[in-house]
Design a protein around this motif. Structure first.
Motif, PDB file in Angstrom:
ATOM      1  N   LEU A  29       0.857  -1.190   0.000  1.00 21.61           N
ATOM      2  CA  LEU A  29       0.000   0.000   0.000  1.00 21.61           C
ATOM      3  C   LEU A  29       0.890   1.237   0.000  1.00 21.61           C
ATOM      4  O   LEU A  29       1.736   1.393   0.884  1.00 21.61           O
ATOM      5  N   TYR A  30       0.713   2.084  -0.999  1.00 19.84           N
ATOM      6  CA  TYR A  30       1.413   3.365  -1.063  1.00 19.84           C
ATOM      7  C   TYR A  30       0.422   4.462  -0.725  1.00 19.84           C
ATOM      8  O   TYR A  30      -0.713   4.452  -1.198  1.00 19.84           O
ATOM      9  N   HIS A  31       0.854   5.414   0.069  1.00 16.61           N
ATOM     10  CA  HIS A  31       0.001   6.513   0.510  1.00 16.61           C
ATOM     11  C   HIS A  31       0.622   7.815   0.027  1.00 16.61           C
ATOM     12  O   HIS A  31       1.765   8.121   0.349  1.00 16.61           O
ATOM     13  N   PHE A  32      -0.126   8.568  -0.783  1.00 19.90           N
ATOM     14  CA  PHE A  32       0.328   9.851  -1.293  1.00 19.90           C
ATOM     15  C   PHE A  32      -0.650  10.930  -0.866  1.00 19.90           C
ATOM     16  O   PHE A  32      -1.841  10.670  -0.719  1.00 19.90           O
ATOM     17  N   THR A  33      -0.156  12.135  -0.686  1.00 21.63           N
ATOM     18  CA  THR A  33      -1.023  13.288  -0.457  1.00 21.63           C
ATOM     19  C   THR A  33      -0.609  14.404  -1.416  1.00 21.63           C
ATOM     20  O   THR A  33       0.553  14.501  -1.803  1.00 21.63           O
ATOM     21  N   PHE A  34      -1.583  15.211  -1.797  1.00 23.45           N
ATOM     22  CA  PHE A  34      -1.309  16.371  -2.643  1.00 23.45           C
ATOM     23  C   PHE A  34      -2.393  17.405  -2.395  1.00 23.45           C
ATOM     24  O   PHE A  34      -3.473  17.092  -1.914  1.00 23.45           O
ATOM     25  N   ASN A  35      -2.080  18.647  -2.696  1.00 23.39           N
ATOM     26  CA  ASN A  35      -3.018  19.752  -2.497  1.00 23.39           C
ATOM     27  C   ASN A  35      -3.605  20.203  -3.821  1.00 23.39           C
ATOM     28  O   ASN A  35      -2.909  20.242  -4.838  1.00 23.39           O
ATOM     29  N   VAL A  36      -4.893  20.551  -3.798  1.00 26.13           N
ATOM     30  CA  VAL A  36      -5.598  21.044  -4.970  1.00 26.13           C
ATOM     31  C   VAL A  36      -6.053  22.471  -4.685  1.00 26.13           C
ATOM     32  O   VAL A  36      -6.701  22.723  -3.672  1.00 26.13           O
ATOM     33  N   VAL A  37      -5.707  23.384  -5.591  1.00 32.81           N
ATOM     34  CA  VAL A  37      -6.139  24.774  -5.492  1.00 32.81           C
ATOM     35  C   VAL A  37      -7.399  24.993  -6.321  1.00 32.81           C
ATOM     36  O   VAL A  37      -8.326  25.672  -5.906  1.00 32.81           O
ATOM     37  N   GLU A  38      -7.433  24.367  -7.518  1.00 32.17           N
ATOM     38  CA  GLU A  38      -8.588  24.456  -8.404  1.00 32.17           C
ATOM     39  C   GLU A  38      -8.850  23.062  -8.976  1.00 32.17           C
ATOM     40  O   GLU A  38      -7.989  22.494  -9.644  1.00 32.17           O
ATOM     41  N   ALA A  39     -10.009  22.483  -8.681  1.00 31.11           N
ATOM     42  CA  ALA A  39     -10.324  21.124  -9.130  1.00 31.11           C
ATOM     43  C   ALA A  39     -10.677  21.106 -10.611  1.00 31.11           C
ATOM     44  O   ALA A  39     -11.371  21.991 -11.101  1.00 31.11           O
ATOM     45  N   GLY A  40     -10.170  20.096 -11.306  1.00 31.93           N
ATOM     46  CA  GLY A  40     -10.478  19.889 -12.718  1.00 31.93           C
ATOM     47  C   GLY A  40     -10.317  18.414 -13.037  1.00 31.93           C
ATOM     48  O   GLY A  40      -9.687  17.668 -12.281  1.00 31.93           O
ATOM     49  N   ASP A  41     -10.895  17.985 -14.144  1.00 33.30           N
ATOM     50  CA  ASP A  41     -10.726  16.594 -14.558  1.00 33.30           C
ATOM     51  C   ASP A  41      -9.240  16.304 -14.726  1.00 33.30           C
ATOM     52  O   ASP A  41      -8.496  17.099 -15.315  1.00 33.30           O
ATOM     53  N   THR A  42      -8.814  15.172 -14.207  1.00 34.07           N
ATOM     54  CA  THR A  42      -7.392  14.840 -14.114  1.00 34.07           C
ATOM     55  C   THR A  42      -7.187  13.393 -14.517  1.00 34.07           C
ATOM     56  O   THR A  42      -8.116  12.589 -14.460  1.00 34.07           O
TER      57      THR A  42
END
Length: 108
Positions: A29-42
């Motif tokens: 299991l790999y756990h990543f975190t990231f921040n979103v300023v403006e959500a868009g299809d990714t």
């Protein structure tokens, strides 16, 4: 557009044998975190990963396998939270990546 960002994180668990060899019967299991300023299809680029599944913020996004057919998983904007997001990769083939690439392009 193109490259939107990269999520970084160490594996949450490590089913490695002494000497760094992978225990074949155990997934990682790999756990990543990231921040979103403006959500868009990714799209999540899974180049270099083996076989497994991806979850985003507790939602099972889908399966992947390096033989295809998909090389990227679609991540719809409504599944992203403004601010901190959590991405889990369950890898069954023992591949280890320190990062995940997020992009707005479906294929390279």
């Amino acid at each position: 557009m193109g490259h939107l960002g990269t999520a970084h994180g160490p594996p949450r668990t490590s089913p490695l044998l002494p000497g760094g060899r992978w225990r074949r019967t155990t997934g990682i299991l790999y756990h990543f975190t990231f921040n979103v300023v403006e959500a868009g299809d990714t799209f999540i680029d899974l180049t270099g990963w083996g076989k497994g599944f991806v979850a985003i913020n507790g939602f099972n996004l889908g399966r992947y396998w390096d033989i295809g057919p998909q090389k990227r998983l679609y991540l719809p904007a409504p599944l992203l939270h403004l601010g901190k997001n959590e991405l889990i990769v369950f890898e069954t083939e023992g591949r280890r990546n320190a990062q995940i690439t997020l992009t707005d392009q479906p294929i390279q």
